[in-house]
Design a protein around this motif. Sequence first.
Motif, PDB file in Angstrom:
ATOM      1  N   SER A  41       0.832  -1.209   0.000  1.00  0.00           N
ATOM      2  CA  SER A  41       0.000   0.000   0.000  1.00  0.00           C
ATOM      3  C   SER A  41       0.863   1.255   0.000  1.00  0.00           C
ATOM      4  N   ILE A  42       1.950   1.226   0.758  1.00  0.00           N
ATOM      5  CA  ILE A  42       2.874   2.368   0.773  1.00  0.00           C
ATOM      6  C   ILE A  42       3.485   2.574  -0.610  1.00  0.00           C
ATOM      7  N   PHE A  44       2.197   1.734  -3.549  1.00  0.00           N
ATOM      8  CA  PHE A  44       1.182   2.283  -4.443  1.00  0.00           C
ATOM      9  C   PHE A  44       0.886   3.741  -4.112  1.00  0.00           C
ATOM     10  N   ALA A  45       0.844   4.062  -2.822  1.00  0.00           N
ATOM     11  CA  ALA A  45       0.605   5.456  -2.433  1.00  0.00           C
ATOM     12  C   ALA A  45       1.722   6.361  -2.926  1.00  0.00           C
ATOM     13  N   VAL A 162      -5.390  -2.796   0.082  1.00  0.00           N
ATOM     14  CA  VAL A 162      -4.374  -1.942  -0.540  1.00  0.00           C
ATOM     15  C   VAL A 162      -4.996  -0.635  -1.021  1.00  0.00           C
ATOM     16  N   SER A 166      -3.810   2.791   0.781  1.00  0.00           N
ATOM     17  CA  SER A 166      -3.098   3.743  -0.082  1.00  0.00           C
ATOM     18  C   SER A 166      -3.877   5.040  -0.236  1.00  0.00           C
ATOM     19  N   VAL A 170      -2.265   8.634   0.893  1.00  0.00           N
ATOM     20  CA  VAL A 170      -2.093   9.771  -0.022  1.00  0.00           C
ATOM     21  C   VAL A 170      -2.836  10.998   0.489  1.00  0.00           C
ATOM     22  N   ARG A 173      -1.021  12.293   3.850  1.00  0.00           N
ATOM     23  CA  ARG A 173       0.433  12.154   3.895  1.00  0.00           C
ATOM     24  C   ARG A 173       1.088  13.267   4.704  1.00  0.00           C
ATOM     25  N   TRP A 200      10.254   8.358  -0.106  1.00  0.00           N
ATOM     26  CA  TRP A 200       8.917   8.314  -0.710  1.00  0.00           C
ATOM     27  C   TRP A 200       8.990   8.536  -2.219  1.00  0.00           C
TER      28      TRP A 200
END
Length: 350
Positions: A41-42, A44-45, A162, A166, A170, A173, A200
């Motif tokens: 997930s991180i 994809f984010a 996910v 994500s 986002v 953040r 990132w």
Amino acid sequence: MQSVWDKAKPIYVALLLAILSWIALQALGRLTHVLLIVFVSILFAAALTGPVRRLEGWRVPRAVSVILIYVVSLALVVGLLWFVTPPLFDQVANLGDRAPEYAERYEGVQEAYEEIRSNYGSLPPFDVQVERLGNAILERAGQRAIALPSALFALFLDALSVFVISLLLVTNRERILAFTLTLVHPDDRKFVGGLLEKMWTRVGTYLRAKLIVMAIVGALTYVALLLIGVPFALVLAIIVALGEAIPRAGPWLARIPLLGIAALEGLATFGLVFAASVVIENGKGYFISPYVEGDQLDIHPLLVFVSVLVGATLGGFAGAFVAVPLAAIVDLFVREVVVPWRKREIAESS
């Protein structure tokens, strides 16, 4: 004089730490799948950050931007499946038409095996070996078929997890980063914030570039297989494209089915397919990857190889996929934090 408690206290503390460490390791082992989902997930984010910023520049709200990107991506996948499925069924149906030709090659393999068996009597008959292999394949296929509904449901839950995680990463953040920096000494907040931003950006750019390279390699492989005349070109090209998700070893491991089918078509076809694979991989290494990916992660090949092995052992294909970005994060932390700190310690002690 020291009391009995004072003497025994270090032993009890060490024993307690050992027990807590064992509990932590057991918990990590049981939470491997959850941690894998969180890290995916991180990734994809991080990959969504760039496109989301562009849409925000067009005054599209951040949450709407993320949902829009996912919807467009899902539409592309569904469209690809709609385009791929009919030829896929045609290629599978052609397998029955080619069965007599494969049977002739099977007889040739049987004759070669019996010749070897004449020299090594302990080997079982060829028919027995084939029967064992067939039974094992049927048993495994039956188990897979029974477990398919639950596997699909688990995959749906993972994909939904996910998507939600994500999306939250986002949209929140800056808030998460600000909270993280409150746990850092004020003098170090600028440095830590820059380091986290660098991590990132690096993994996000890497994932976007990797998806583009996978699509290009898959398309080139499909065209090459069509020109050579290899059956099941579409399926094999998709497998090769997915193999690009795992650096170094993945591309060639994914080509094992391709080379196996090519070998059944004859030595000339095998040679052409192998040569095309070498050309495509070298073209990717010298032209496609440097242009699309660049040196996004900047980590040593040995670290890449070891991280893929560890990731595949712990989490299978998904573990191998996330292993390299995770290794890049650890490598960046060591370079930016551990090495300078250690150098300062050495300079102060000398």
